[in-house]
Design a protein around this motif. Structure first.
Motif, mmCIF file in Angstrom:
data_model
loop_
_atom_site.group_PDB
_atom_site.id
_atom_site.type_symbol
_atom_site.label_atom_id
_atom_site.label_comp_id
_atom_site.label_asym_id
_atom_site.label_seq_id
_atom_site.Cartn_x
_atom_site.Cartn_y
_atom_site.Cartn_z
ATOM 1 N N SER A 149 0.854 -1.190 0.000
ATOM 2 C CA SER A 149 0.000 0.000 0.000
ATOM 3 C C SER A 149 0.887 1.236 0.000
ATOM 4 N N LYS A 150 0.347 2.368 -0.422
ATOM 5 C CA LYS A 150 1.127 3.601 -0.526
ATOM 6 C C LYS A 150 1.599 4.089 0.840
ATOM 7 N N GLU A 151 0.903 3.685 1.912
ATOM 8 C CA GLU A 151 1.284 4.110 3.256
ATOM 9 C C GLU A 151 2.622 3.518 3.706
ATOM 10 N N MET A 152 3.103 2.496 3.007
ATOM 11 C CA MET A 152 4.364 1.858 3.385
ATOM 12 C C MET A 152 5.575 2.719 3.033
ATOM 13 N N TYR A 194 7.394 6.700 1.752
ATOM 14 C CA TYR A 194 7.286 8.159 1.696
ATOM 15 C C TYR A 194 8.471 8.683 0.900
ATOM 16 N N PHE A 208 7.171 -1.355 9.906
ATOM 17 C CA PHE A 208 8.547 -0.864 9.982
ATOM 18 C C PHE A 208 9.418 -1.622 10.989
ATOM 19 N N ASN A 240 8.257 4.077 5.355
ATOM 20 C CA ASN A 240 7.517 4.906 6.294
ATOM 21 C C ASN A 240 7.716 4.359 7.709
ATOM 22 N N ARG A 241 8.407 5.122 8.556
ATOM 23 C CA ARG A 241 8.712 4.658 9.913
ATOM 24 C C ARG A 241 7.460 4.529 10.781
ATOM 25 N N GLU A 242 6.384 5.223 10.385
ATOM 26 C CA GLU A 242 5.152 5.187 11.168
ATOM 27 C C GLU A 242 4.300 3.954 10.855
ATOM 28 N N HIS A 243 4.653 3.260 9.785
ATOM 29 C CA HIS A 243 3.838 2.113 9.380
ATOM 30 C C HIS A 243 4.091 0.935 10.321
ATOM 31 N N GLU A 244 3.054 0.133 10.536
ATOM 32 C CA GLU A 244 3.150 -1.003 11.461
ATOM 33 C C GLU A 244 4.189 -2.028 11.032
#
Length: 368
Positions: free
Chosen positions: A286-289, A291, A308, A302-306
């Motif tokens: 997904s794009k949330e992975m 940045y 990471f 993305n360090r905020e993604h689960e």
């Protein structure tokens, strides 16, 4: 008489107790042997399964090749073929435990160097059904004599539902290596990633002189590119067609995926989804992975993604930025205008051959 009767009763009780204890002891031993037997049988089955996965090998004659890799290969060595035998069990809990183990790869990233193979492998490990060793194993070229058991031990543990993927970009350079891969597993999926040839030359130059102290003199880019002969280094780094054709000669085209580094750099999600489909995996990216890191100029995790925390265990990544190591994104050397025109003129026909071979055209900035 009373004494005699008491003694007789005592002897009878002692004898009965002795035989009772003997029966209990024997029963316990039988149970222990039974459990040990089951354990041994399971161990034997597991060993047999390992052997079944690596059937007898077949010899392959040596080949002539202009690749530097060939000097490291022994064409008379035996080649082993892959398989997929899996042992079964009546105990579901036991199956879950025995299902996690080191497995041989079902997919390989075989080329090309300085085309983003490390970033591609790294991003692919975000998929829950892809596992991959962090380092290049280089089994089929430099470590082949160590055998398949050694190769298997370099892989991370996986389940049957997961795909083990290994990356060694130099595999594509040698037809002997490609034969070894084919005989290891003729159904293996192969991923190739290519890049604007001029940018690849710049990247290789930056990599080659990465350890030169600041202020020290480096060779001129033009002199370095031309090397000892006028076309030596150019043809080596821009001649994708020759090497990809060798892969097509050995494997069916539906087992080969050719990607462009520029597509991956600009839109990693679309490339990840393309690889998912190619490997037959359920969608998980997904794009949330990802940045876009403006300072680096490319996408990072993305360090905020689960996912990471898991990423940190599987790849070499900066925990503060989520980006790959400092060796990625190096500054490229400038090219003077005349030499740039010379490179474009020489390389363009090679590009056209490549596009015809792979059946798609790639838009490269240097050749617009």
């Amino acid at each position: 008489m009373v004494k005699s009767t008491t003694l007789q009763i005592f002897l009878v009780v002692a004898i009965v107790s002795f035989f009772g204890l003997l029966v209990i002891h024997r029963s316990l031993n039988i149970g222990a042997f039974s459990k040990a037997g089951k354990f041994i049988r399971k161990s034997v089955l597991a060993d047999q399964a390992q052997e079944e996965e690596v059937p007898d090998s077949a010899g392959v004659p040596d080949d002539d090749s202009e690749s530097d890799e060939d000097s490291e290969l022994d064409g008379d060595t035996e080649f082993e073929v892959g398989g997929n035998f899996r042992p079964g069990s009546d105990d579901p809990a036991e199956d879950t435990w025995s299902n996690v183990r080191q497995r041989l790869p079902k997919a390989l990233i075989i080329g090309f160097s300085k085309c983003g193979t490390t970033a591609l492998r790294t991003f692919l490990t975000l998929h829950p059904n892809i596992v991959s060793p962090i380092e290049e194993v280089r089994y089929f070229n430099f470590n082949y004599t160590k055998g398949l058991d050694w190769y298997r031990r370099q892989m991370p543990p996986s389940t049957e539902d997961q795909i083990t993927l290994e990356k060694t970009p130099s595999y594509i350079m040698s037809p002997i290596v490609l034969k070894r891969i084919y005989l290891f597993d003729s159904r293996v999926k192969l991923i190739i990633i290519i890049r604007d040839p001029i940018v690849r030359l710049q990247s290789q130059y930056a990599h080659s002189f990465r350890n030169v102290p600041e202020g020290a003199r480096k060779p001129d880019f033009k002199i370095w590119v031309k090397g000892d002969s006028s076309e030596n280094r150019i043809t080596h780094f821009v001649g994708y067609t020759k090497y990809i054709r060798q892969v097509y000669d050995q494997f069916p085209k539906d087992q080969i995926l050719v990607l462009a580094e520029e597509d991956f750099e600009q839109n990693p999600l679309s490339v990840m989804k393309e690889v998912e489909e190619f490997l037959g995996l359920e969608p998980a990216f997904s794009k949330e992975m990802f940045y876009f890191n403006k300072e680096k100029g490319f996408y990072c995790f993305n360090r905020e993604h689960e996912f990471f925390p898991t990423v940190l265990k599987m790849v070499k990544v900066n925990s503060r930025t989520g980006c790959l190591g400092e060796d990625k994104g190096r500054d490229h050397p400038d090219i003077d205008e005349d030499f740039h025109k010379e490179l474009v003129q020489f390389i363009r026909p090679h590009n056209e051959q490549l596009f015809r071979l792979i059946g798609k055209r790639i838009v490269w900035e240097n050749f617009e």
